[in-house]
Scaffold this motif. Structure first.
Motif, PDB file in Angstrom:
ATOM      1  N   GLY A 217      65.770  57.559 -21.584  1.00 54.21           N
ATOM      2  CA  GLY A 217      65.871  58.697 -20.672  1.00 54.21           C
ATOM      3  C   GLY A 217      65.094  59.934 -21.083  1.00 54.21           C
ATOM      4  N   LEU A 218      64.066  59.787 -21.930  1.00 53.24           N
ATOM      5  CA  LEU A 218      63.249  60.945 -22.297  1.00 53.24           C
ATOM      6  C   LEU A 218      61.845  60.776 -21.722  1.00 53.24           C
ATOM      7  CD1 LEU A 218      64.330  61.415 -26.033  1.00 53.24           C
ATOM      8  CD2 LEU A 218      65.147  62.658 -24.042  1.00 53.24           C
ATOM      9  N   ASP A 219      61.470  61.696 -20.849  1.00 50.04           N
ATOM     10  CA  ASP A 219      60.146  61.596 -20.228  1.00 50.04           C
ATOM     11  C   ASP A 219      59.064  62.079 -21.206  1.00 50.04           C
ATOM     12  OD1 ASP A 219      60.163  64.351 -20.286  1.00 50.04           O
ATOM     13  OD2 ASP A 219      60.646  64.568 -18.153  1.00 50.04           O
ATOM     14  N   GLU A 220      57.820  62.050 -20.737  1.00 46.11           N
ATOM     15  CA  GLU A 220      56.704  62.334 -21.634  1.00 46.11           C
ATOM     16  C   GLU A 220      56.780  63.739 -22.236  1.00 46.11           C
ATOM     17  OE1 GLU A 220      52.913  61.315 -20.004  1.00 46.11           O
ATOM     18  OE2 GLU A 220      51.856  62.164 -21.737  1.00 46.11           O
ATOM     19  N   SER A 221      57.224  64.699 -21.437  1.00 44.21           N
ATOM     20  CA  SER A 221      57.217  66.070 -21.965  1.00 44.21           C
ATOM     21  C   SER A 221      58.270  66.222 -23.074  1.00 44.21           C
ATOM     22  CB  SER A 221      57.388  67.087 -20.831  1.00 44.21           C
ATOM     23  OG  SER A 221      58.696  67.555 -20.762  1.00 44.21           O
ATOM     24  N   LEU A 222      59.405  65.547 -22.939  1.00 44.37           N
ATOM     25  CA  LEU A 222      60.412  65.589 -24.009  1.00 44.37           C
ATOM     26  C   LEU A 222      59.969  64.744 -25.210  1.00 44.37           C
ATOM     27  CD1 LEU A 222      63.677  65.344 -21.883  1.00 44.37           C
ATOM     28  CD2 LEU A 222      62.827  67.345 -23.090  1.00 44.37           C
ATOM     29  N   ALA A 223      59.318  63.622 -24.917  1.00 42.15           N
ATOM     30  CA  ALA A 223      58.911  62.701 -25.984  1.00 42.15           C
ATOM     31  C   ALA A 223      57.878  63.334 -26.910  1.00 42.15           C
ATOM     32  CB  ALA A 223      58.338  61.420 -25.376  1.00 42.15           C
ATOM     33  N   THR A 224      57.115  64.281 -26.378  1.00 40.56           N
ATOM     34  CA  THR A 224      56.065  64.888 -27.195  1.00 40.56           C
ATOM     35  C   THR A 224      56.470  66.275 -27.706  1.00 40.56           C
ATOM     36  OG1 THR A 224      55.035  65.646 -25.139  1.00 40.56           O
ATOM     37  CG2 THR A 224      54.166  63.616 -26.106  1.00 40.56           C
ATOM     38  N   ARG A 225      57.750  66.588 -27.576  1.00 39.55           N
ATOM     39  CA  ARG A 225      58.266  67.856 -28.080  1.00 39.55           C
ATOM     40  C   ARG A 225      58.844  67.646 -29.482  1.00 39.55           C
ATOM     41  NH1 ARG A 225      62.578  70.858 -24.358  1.00 39.55           N
ATOM     42  NH2 ARG A 225      60.897  70.719 -22.832  1.00 39.55           N
ATOM     43  N   ARG A 226      58.713  68.677 -30.322  1.00 39.34           N
ATOM     44  CA  ARG A 226      59.304  68.561 -31.652  1.00 39.34           C
ATOM     45  C   ARG A 226      60.820  68.426 -31.549  1.00 39.34           C
ATOM     46  NH1 ARG A 226      57.068  72.675 -36.037  1.00 39.34           N
ATOM     47  NH2 ARG A 226      55.082  73.209 -35.074  1.00 39.34           N
TER      48      ARG A 226
END
Ligand SMILES: Nc1ncnc2c1ncn2[C@@H]1O[C@H](COP(=O)(O)OP(=O)(O)O)[C@@H](O)[C@H]1O
Ligand SMILES: [Mg+2]
Length: 226
Positions: free
Chosen positions: A126-135
């Motif tokens: 349930g983590l989209d690309e913007s969350l996946a690439t966040r620290r």
């Protein structure tokens, strides 16, 4: 044959008081289990035995019928069992996807296109690309919990262990996490969740309870002296 078996397992940290006493439990693939018991009952200790972090004082933990204490435990931990720790154990300054990739790299299992697979796993939890690439340090508790699950799955283990995975989460997120763990069991994994939550216990295939013998003994004594 069960994927995991605890045969007459006892454990003591100091050689005197037993935290675990003569446990005989078995765990199968395709099933979601809950291990419950009050605080101090030995739940985390039991998970660390099953995770291959330490050996029982007496008895044996069998994985696929083989005594874990005689197997290469490093290989077991990096190939066969994924652990979601209470404290997540993520690297906060790396991004979510980097944390998952790290799990893959540490395993040494042959995994093609790590980045793509890591993104796919994060999407699945349930983590989209913007969350996946966040620290990770900029993610909420629930989101960090999802990263920890994706990392535990990074090398496609047969067994998934989670220590209080819903501890600090709101009810909706808790339900999400539990249904995700249920899906993993449906896909064929053996999933073991340590939990206090009655809602989680309701959702599993089988419940094992640890009794806090030491605590009980003390209470009985106090009652008798009154
Ligand atoms: N490293 C340790 N050394 C000595 N005693 C420990 C250690 N870790 C846990 N214990 C003791 O073992 C018991 C079980 O702990 P734990 O497995 O963490 O319980 P739970 O996870 O059910 O709360 C507790 O009494 C705790 O104080
Ligand atoms: Mg614990």
């Amino acid at each position: 044959m069960s994927i995991l078996e605890l045969n007459n397992v006892s454990y003591s940290y100091d050689g005197r008081r037993r935290v675990l006493e003569d446990i005989n439990w078995s765990f199968d693939e395709h099933k979601l289990y809950a291990v419950t018991g009050r605080s101090g009952a030995g739940k985390t200790t039991l998970l660390s035995l099953v995770a291959g972090l330490t050996n029982p004082t007496e008895g044996a933990v069998l994985f696929d019928g083989k005594d874990l204490s005689k197997l290469d435990r490093y290989r077991y931990r990096s190939h066969d069992v994924g652990v979601i720790f209470q404290s997540f154990n993520l690297l906060p300054h790396l991004t979510a996807v980097e944390n998952v990739e790290l799990g893959m790299r540490a395993s040494g299992k042959r995994i093609g296109h790590r980045r793509d697979q890591a993104m796919e796993l994060l999407d699945k939890v349930g983590l989209d690309e913007s969350l996946a690439t966040r620290r990770v340090l900029k993610l909420s508790g629930g989101e960090q919990q999802r990263v920890a699950i994706a990392r535990a799955l990074s090398f496609d283990p047969k067994v998934v262990l989670a220590d209080e995975p819903t501890g600090n989460l709101d009810l909706a997120t808790q339900n999400d996490i539990v249904s995700m763990l249920g899906d993993l069991a449906d896909e064929g994994k053996c999933v073991i969740v340590v939990t206090h939550s009655p809602e989680v216990v309701e959702c599993v295939d089988q419940v094992y309870r640890l009794k806090a013998e030491a605590v009980k003994a003390k209470k009985t004594r106090r009652r008798q002296s009154n």
